[in-house]
Scaffold this active site. Structure first.
Site, PDB file in Angstrom:
ATOM      1  N   HIS A 210       0.210  -7.415   4.218  1.00  0.00           N
ATOM      2  CA  HIS A 210       0.484  -6.567   3.063  1.00  0.00           C
ATOM      3  C   HIS A 210       0.462  -7.336   1.751  1.00  0.00           C
ATOM      4  CE1 HIS A 210       1.501  -2.956   5.343  1.00  0.00           C
ATOM      5  NE2 HIS A 210       1.966  -3.800   6.251  1.00  0.00           N
TER       6      HIS A 210
ATOM      7  N   GLU B 279       1.783  -6.556  -1.099  1.00  0.00           N
ATOM      8  CA  GLU B 279       3.086  -6.569  -1.763  1.00  0.00           C
ATOM      9  C   GLU B 279       3.957  -7.722  -1.248  1.00  0.00           C
ATOM     10  OE1 GLU B 279       1.789  -4.093  -0.034  1.00  0.00           O
ATOM     11  OE2 GLU B 279       1.748  -2.263  -1.251  1.00  0.00           O
TER      12      GLU B 279
END
Length: 183
Positions: free
Chosen positions: A101, A103
């Site tokens: 991911h 993020e």
């Protein structure tokens, strides 16, 4: 791989910014600046490298300095949202990451930025203290029990950019329907 190339359009040289970014304009000029700066920083760092067979997500954490209205990318993460099955099954050496991911990667990089700033603030006193990018010591003693601690420097704000909504329960789709959740 051939099926992927057929679906995605063989020879697409635009790179790995999600198709959701194409021609999207928000109702907030500042949000548009954040997106433009994030994508521009990604493109500067990416250079001529292209990614095939992945749906890529870009996430950045940016610093806005109100004193000069500057916006700078502090950390950047590029993650894969999807790898096509053909690419996973052809990966006999385990070189492709299935789920990474953006993020999370941007957050990890941002922690390094924070640690660097703390390191600068914790240096032994010298004739001229080194400037930090975003942290300062509280003027009122701050911290737990009124001793020590750090704060975001006055006039600076942090902003998260993600080219795609988060996966799973962090998405707003379920909550936007207005229906009562059942367990």
């Amino acid at each position: 791989i051939a099926e992927y190339q057929r679906r995605m359009g063989k020879g697409d040289e635009k790179g790995a910014v999600r198709s959701a970014e194409k021609d999207r304009v928000s109702t907030c000029a500042f949000a548009d600046r954040v997106a433009r700066e994030s994508i521009a920083e990604y493109q500067r760092r990416r250079g001529t490298v292209t990614y095939e067979g992945v749906q890529t997500v870009l996430a950045t954490i940016l610093l806005h300095d109100k004193s000069d209205d500057s916006l700078s990318v502090l950390s950047l993460g590029v993650g894969t949202k999807v790898l096509w099955e053909e690419l996973l099954t052809s990966d006999t050496h385990g070189e492709r990451v299935r789920d990474c991911h953006a993020e999370v990667l941007a957050r990890r990089a941002f922690l390094r930025v924070l640690y660097d700033d703390v390191g600068l603030l914790e240096r032994p006193p010298s004739a001229s203290p080194p400037p930090t990018r975003l942290l300062s010591r509280p003027t009122d003693g701050g911290g737990e029990g009124g001793v020590g601690g750090y704060q975001l420097s006055p006039g600076k704000t942090l902003h998260l950019y993600s080219s795609s909504q988060p996966c799973g329960n962090a998405t707003l789709k379920r909550w936007a329907k207005g229906s009562k959740e059942r367990f």
